[in-house]
Structures are given as structure tokens and as C-alpha cells.
Design a protein around this motif. Structure first.
Motif, short mmCIF file in Angstrom:
data_model
loop_
_atom_site.label_atom_id
_atom_site.label_comp_id
_atom_site.label_asym_id
_atom_site.label_seq_id
_atom_site.Cartn_x
_atom_site.Cartn_y
_atom_site.Cartn_z
N PHE A 1 0.83 -1.20 0.00
CA PHE A 1 0.00 0.00 0.00
C PHE A 1 0.87 1.26 0.00
CE2 PHE A 1 -3.60 -2.53 2.09
CZ PHE A 1 -4.27 -2.67 0.89
N PHE A 2 1.92 1.27 0.83
CA PHE A 2 2.74 2.46 0.96
C PHE A 2 3.72 2.63 -0.20
CE2 PHE A 2 1.24 2.38 5.32
CZ PHE A 2 1.12 3.74 5.61
N SER A 3 4.04 1.54 -0.90
CA SER A 3 5.00 1.63 -2.01
C SER A 3 4.32 1.88 -3.35
CB SER A 3 5.83 0.35 -2.09
OG SER A 3 5.01 -0.76 -2.44
N ALA A 4 3.00 1.73 -3.39
CA ALA A 4 2.29 1.90 -4.66
C ALA A 4 2.29 3.37 -5.08
CB ALA A 4 0.85 1.40 -4.53
N GLY A 5 2.61 3.60 -6.33
CA GLY A 5 2.59 4.96 -6.86
C GLY A 5 1.16 5.42 -7.10
#
Length: 376
Positions: A16-20
Motif C-alpha cells: 500500500f505504501f510503495s504503490a505509486g
């Protein structure tokens, strides 16, 4: 038994946090990891015989099981779908939703706590319930297992068809073989299918009769969990195939120019700028440079040379690699690949076999032999 819970949970947060901003595939995979964490948490309470706790999760559990493979399929669908293509992902979760509503109203509203515990502790041993509501739930569970078997076979085939379609269409988008092959997905899909079938088979035949304890089912489920971890890690490492350049190229209206005019412009760009030396070069870059829609550019290359964009670009790279192999035979093949615009030696070897019917190593040996012969 708890590791398949907290590992996917951690992976979901990472995804979730790494998705652009436009990386929808990672977001869907994150939800898939979250669903897997809940699924195995419910498994934990059931196999530890904490039926009082499990009864609160039961209907959500049978729903989450039917959502597992659709989340994987949707991840592949979102990753491989080019910009501008409408993707209806929600339709794949209809069976999951239907079975939740078939079970939940009866299980939670029409049975008391004691009856729910009795049902959960006995339903797998072919009981003859006197309560017709329990018999109804027994039928729902049976249909759920049948639907799960059908679903596993269906999404196994659909996933392979989707990957094959991507491999067929991606040659007109990318010059990098790594973005076309997605080999790890092909391997994962086959392994996941086999492990899912094994897990459901063990669940259906009742391990109590075979081994004396239904907790032996934890073994195939744990192996299935390992595959889900691998999917989360590889999905995190997988870069988006399409980016803002592709979205801009799709929105270009372009000019309906003759093929000869478009090809002349392309050859000028290739000779002066040598964009193919960039291993991330794709059709969208060429379209933006030309100010022409990708359809016109792709068709011009295909009609003029009888090849797709991937082959057209890699022919330039192969010619450059041949020049380097001839002029600097001491270079390592990996360095030749990078300096020629290939992403790796593997990609260069594949292009050589396709276009020259020889590997770079074999060609270098031939060139060395020819040089030595001339010297003699």
C-alpha cells in the motif's frame, strides 16, 4: 500457523505504501495480501478448535476463500492492461459476495451461539442435523467447496490466457523482453494452482480419517502461504509496465500521415539520437517524440518492415552489439549488452537467437577465429 497471518499483513502494508499514484496493480495485490492474512487467521482459530471465536468469522471466511484467486487474477489484469483500457475487476468477486449472503443471515441471525459452535465442530463429519437451518448451511458449505474447485481451474486458465495475451500484445509496446515475458508469473500461476488443489483436496477428503488429526491440513495450507508470501515479495519488486509516458501516448491524436513519412522521421531519430541505447526505451517515447498516435507508429513499422516494434528496435541493438563484439572482443558480454541498449545479457542472447540464429558468445568465438585465421 500464525506466520501465514502476519507475513501477508506486513506485505499488504508495504504494498500500500510503495504503490505509486497510478500503480493500481500493487494496490489490488495489497488487498489480496490483506485478504490472505484474514483467511489464515480464520484457519488458525478453526484448527486450534477455538470455535467460539471462529463462529464470528465463519461467513467472512468462506467469502475470503473465494476471493483469493480473483485477487491474484485482478493483480495480473491490472498490471498487464494498457492505459485507456477499461477493466471491470469487481465482477470477479461476485461468487464471494453471493456466498457471504447465503450464509451470514442464517448463521448469525437464526442460530444461537451454542448451535453455531455445534455446527462448526461437527459439519465436516457428515452429521445428520435435526435443525433444518444447519442442514441448509451444510448444503451452502458443500456448494462453496464445489464452487472453489471450479474457480481454481477457471482462474488458472484465465490467468494463463491473460499472460499469453500480454506476451502477444506487448511486443508492440516494449523493446525490453523482461516486460514482455513476466516469467515469474507463469511459474507462480502453475505452482499456486497445484498447491490450491492439494489444499482443497485434503480439506474435502477429511484428514481425520486419513491421519487421525485434521491439523495435518495445516501443512499444505502453510505451503500455500509460502507461495502467497512469494507473490507479495515479487509483486513489490515488480515495476509497473505502463507509466505516464504510455498514458500520454495513448491520448495523442496524432496525424494520419503516410507510412513513408513516419518511417523517415523514425530513421532520422534513430540515427541522430540513438534512443534504443536506453534499455527503458518504449513505443510511447517514440510517439511522444514524433507527436503521433501509437497506432499510426506501430502500423507504419509493421507495414514497412513486416516486424513489430520490439523486433525493429532490437535489430538496432543487435547491430550495435555486433559492432562492439568485433571491435572490442575483450568486453564482457554483460557490458556489451548494457552498452547496446539491452537490459541484460539474457535479453541480448534472446534477441541474437531470434534475429541472427546465433548467441553472442558463439558470434564472438567466430569473430576471434576469423581474426586468428587472417593473422596466420
Amino acid at each position: 500457523m500464525l506466520s501465514p497471518v502476519y507475513v501477508p499483513l506486513i506485505l499488504s502494508v508495504v504494498l500500500f505504501f510503495s504503490a505509486g499514484k497510478d500503480d493500481h496493480s500493487k494496490v489490488w495485490l495489497g488487498w489480496g495480501m490483506l485478504n490472505a492474512a484474514f483467511l489464515f487467521l480464520a484457519n488458525y482459530f478453526y484448527f486450534q478448535k477455538h470455535y467460539e471465536i471462529y463462529t464470528y468469522l465463519h461467513s467472512l471466511h468462506i467469502s475470503s476463500v473465494l476471493a483469493a484467486y480473483p485477487f491474484i487474477y485482478t493483480y495480473i489484469l491490472k498490471l498487464t492492461s494498457p492505459p485507456g483500457k477499461k477493466v471491470r475487476a469487481w465482477i470477479h468477486f461476485l461468487p464471494s459476495i453471493v456466498f457471504f449472503f447465503l450464509s451470514a443471515p442464517v448463521f448469525y441471525l437464526m442460530l444461537d451461539v451454542q448451535e453455531r459452535v455445534q455446527f462448526m465442530s461437527e459439519y465436516r463429519f457428515a452429521p445428520d442435523f435435526s435443525n433444518p437451518l444447519m442442514n441448509y448451511l451444510l448444503v451452502v458449505r458443500f456448494l462453496n467447496i464445489v464452487c472453489l474447485f471450479v474457480q481454481i481451474f477457471l482462474y488458472f486458465v484465465l490467468s494463463f490466457r491473460l499472460l499469453r495475451k500480454h506476451r502477444y500484445e506487448a511486443v508492440n509496446w516494449f523493446a525490453d523482453y523482461g516486460k514482455i515475458g513476466l516469467k515469474w508469473m507463469w511459474l507462480f500461476n502453475g505452482l499456486f494452482f497445484g498447491m490450491a488443489i492439494l489444499s482443497i483436496f485434503f480439506y474435502s477428503v477429511n484428514p481425520v480419517k486419513l491421519f487421525g488429526d485434521d491439523r495435518y491440513l495445516v501443512i499444505p495450507l502453510f505451503l500455500l502461504g509460502l507461495l502467497i508470501w512469494a507473490l507479495g515479495v515479487l509483486g513489490f519488486r515488480q515495476k509497473p509496465l505502463f507509466d505516464e509516458r504510455d498514458r500520454l501516448a495513448v491520448r495523442l491524436e496524432g496525424h494520419d500521415e503516410p507510412d513513408s513519412v513516419i518511417i523517415k522521421k523514425i530513421r532520422t531519430i534513430f540515427q541522430e539520437q540513438k534512443p534504443w541505447l536506453n534499455n527503458d526505451f518504449k513505443l510511447a517515447d517514440l510517439c511522444l517524440e514524433l507527436g503521433t498516435n501509437r497506432t499510426y507508429v506501430s502500423q507504419a513499422i509493421n507495414r514497412s518492415y513486416g516486424v513489430n516494434f520490439n523486433t525493429f528496435v532490437n535489430q538496432y541493438r543487435v547491430d550495435e552489439a555486433k559492432r562492439l563484439l568485433s571491435s572490442q572482443p575483450i568486453l564482457l558480454l554483460e557490458e556489451v549488452a548494457i552498452r547496446s541498449g539491452f537490459g541484460s545479457n539474457v535479453s541480448m542472447s534472446r534477441a541474437f537467437r531470434q534475429l541472427e540464429n546465433v548467441t553472442p558468445g558463439m558470434l564472438r568465438d567466430r569473430l576471434r577465429y576469423a581474426t586468428e585465421t587472417e593473422s596466420v
